[in-house]
Write an enzyme that holds these catalytic residues in place. Structure first.
Site, PDB file in Angstrom:
ATOM      1  N   TYR A 286      63.041 -13.729  48.368  1.00  0.00           N
ATOM      2  CA  TYR A 286      62.802 -13.144  48.407  1.00  0.00           C
ATOM      3  C   TYR A 286      61.758 -14.342  50.089  1.00  0.00           C
ATOM      4  O   TYR A 286      60.615 -13.627  50.894  1.00  0.00           O
ATOM      5  CB  TYR A 286      61.469 -14.000  47.526  1.00  0.00           C
TER       6      TYR A 286
ATOM      7  N   CYS B 191      48.492  14.319  40.432  1.00  0.00           N
ATOM      8  CA  CYS B 191      49.715  14.931  41.196  1.00  0.00           C
ATOM      9  C   CYS B 191      50.054  16.602  40.102  1.00  0.00           C
ATOM     10  O   CYS B 191      50.399  16.550  39.190  1.00  0.00           O
ATOM     11  CB  CYS B 191      50.675  13.865  40.913  1.00  0.00           C
TER      12      CYS B 191
ATOM     13  N   TYR C 146      55.989  -3.694  51.486  1.00  0.00           N
ATOM     14  CA  TYR C 146      55.145  -3.129  50.852  1.00  0.00           C
ATOM     15  C   TYR C 146      54.595  -1.372  51.061  1.00  0.00           C
ATOM     16  O   TYR C 146      53.722  -0.811  50.591  1.00  0.00           O
ATOM     17  CB  TYR C 146      53.446  -3.543  50.883  1.00  0.00           C
TER      18      TYR C 146
ATOM     19  N   GLU D   6      60.443  -4.079  48.449  1.00  0.00           N
ATOM     20  CA  GLU D   6      60.140  -4.447  47.607  1.00  0.00           C
ATOM     21  C   GLU D   6      59.750  -3.376  46.637  1.00  0.00           C
ATOM     22  O   GLU D   6      58.846  -2.037  46.587  1.00  0.00           O
ATOM     23  CB  GLU D   6      58.611  -4.994  47.100  1.00  0.00           C
TER      24      GLU D   6
ATOM     25  N   CYS E  73      53.875  -4.164  45.289  1.00  0.00           N
ATOM     26  CA  CYS E  73      54.046  -5.394  45.063  1.00  0.00           C
ATOM     27  C   CYS E  73      54.458  -5.004  43.580  1.00  0.00           C
ATOM     28  O   CYS E  73      53.979  -4.428  42.604  1.00  0.00           O
ATOM     29  CB  CYS E  73      52.794  -7.043  44.230  1.00  0.00           C
TER      30      CYS E  73
ATOM     31  N   CYS F 210      47.915  -8.105  40.306  1.00  0.00           N
ATOM     32  CA  CYS F 210      48.895  -6.086  39.980  1.00  0.00           C
ATOM     33  C   CYS F 210      47.724  -5.865  40.636  1.00  0.00           C
ATOM     34  O   CYS F 210      46.868  -5.815  41.013  1.00  0.00           O
ATOM     35  CB  CYS F 210      48.168  -5.804  38.645  1.00  0.00           C
TER      36      CYS F 210
ATOM     37  N   ASP G 117      47.586  -6.080  50.359  1.00  0.00           N
ATOM     38  CA  ASP G 117      49.261  -6.418  50.602  1.00  0.00           C
ATOM     39  C   ASP G 117      49.608  -5.805  52.078  1.00  0.00           C
ATOM     40  O   ASP G 117      49.808  -4.493  52.075  1.00  0.00           O
ATOM     41  CB  ASP G 117      49.904  -6.057  49.646  1.00  0.00           C
TER      42      ASP G 117
END
Length: 222
Positions: free
Chosen positions: A88, A212, A140, A100, A57, A203, A135
Site C-alpha cells: 500500500y 445507467c 483512484y 485500487e 478508494c 468511504c 482522493d
C-alpha cells in the site's frame, strides 16, 4: 521535491524505468473473507465468474459489492500497474502505476455482469480522470478490467450507454479505462473488508445521480 512535482507524479502513470522494483513474493494478506468466511483466493465453485472494478478508494467499493445478492466473495487489491507485489505504501507514491481495485466473484444465475456494471457506473463519478472526489492520484482512477471477450463487449456497450445519459444531463466525458484484466495483487490484511472491521471508517463513494440504462431484457435485482 515541490508540491507541484509530487502532484504530477501521483497523477501520471510511471514508465517502467520510473516504477518501483517491487518484490518476487506476494505480500502477506488474509486468507478468508471477514464477513462470510469464504476463501479470498479460492478454490471457488466452478459455476462462478469473476469481475474487477476500480472506483476510487477500495474500502467503500468492496462493501458495495459484497452486499449484492449473488456475490460470493470480494477482495481488495492492486492492478493495472508495473511494480510486482506492491505494498500500500508503495502504491501511494504514484510510482507503481497500480489502481485500487476490487475483485468480485459472483454467481451469474443470481446477479448478471450487466447488473454489476450498472452498479459500477451509478455509484461513482467516472468522469474525473486520476481521482475520485478529494482522493487524488492514479490509484483512484476509474477502471473496468475484463476476463472474457463477452465482458469486454458488455463493458464498452455500457460505457457508451452511460455516456449518452451523462451527456444528456450536462456532464463531462467518461475517463474510465476498459482493459483486459491485468494481474491482481491482494492488498494487505487490514484493507480486506475494511468497513466491516471499521464500520465508521472512510468511504469516498459518490455517484453522479444519473441512472445507467439497463440493456433490454435484463432485470435489475440489486
Amino acid at each position: 521535491m515541490s508540491l507541484l512535482s509530487m502532484f504530477d507524479k501521483k497523477t501520471a502513470i510511471p514508465t517502467a524505468e520510473q516504477a518501483l522494483p517491487g518484490k518476487d513474493t506476494p505480500i502477506a494478506t488474509a486468507q478468508h473473507h471477514f464477513v462470510n468466511g469464504r476463501p479470498l483466493k479460492g478454490p471457488w465453485p466452478e459455476n462462478l465468474e469473476v469481475a474487477m472494478f476500480g472506483m476510487g478508494c477500495f474500502w467503500g467499493v468492496e462493501r458495495l459489492f459484497w452486499q449484492v445478492p449473488g456475490v460470493y466473495v470480494t477482495a481488495a487489491g492492486y492492478a493495472g500497474g508495473i511494480t510486482p507485489n506492491p505494498t500500500y505504501q508503495e502504491t501511494c507514491t504514484g510510482l507503481t502505476g497500480h489502481n485500487e481495485v476490487v475483485l468480485v466473484v459472483f454467481d451469474p444465475e443470481i446477479v448478471s455482469y450487466d447488473e454489476l456494471l450498472t452498479l459500477f457506473w451509478e455509484e461513482h463519478d467516472p468522469t474525473q480522470g486520476m481521482r475520485q472526489g478529494n482522493d487524488i492520484g492514479t490509484t483512484y482512477r476509474s477502471g473496468i478490467y475484463t476476463f472474457s471477450p463477452e465482458q469486454h463487449a458488455a463493458a464498452l456497450e455500457s460505457r457508451n450507454a452511460y455516456q449518452q445519459a451523462l451527456s444528456a444531463s450536462g456532464r463531462g466525458r467518461i475517463t474510465t479505462e476498459v482493459l483486459e484484466a491485468p494481474e491482481f495483487f491482494y492488498a494487505e490484511d487490514y484493507h480486506q473488508q475494511y468497513l466491516a472491521k471499521n464500520p465508521n471508517g472512510y468511504c469516498g463513494l459518490r455517484g453522479t445521480g444519473v441512472s445507467c440504462p439497463i440493456p433490454q431484457g435484463v432485470s435489475r435485482a440489486i
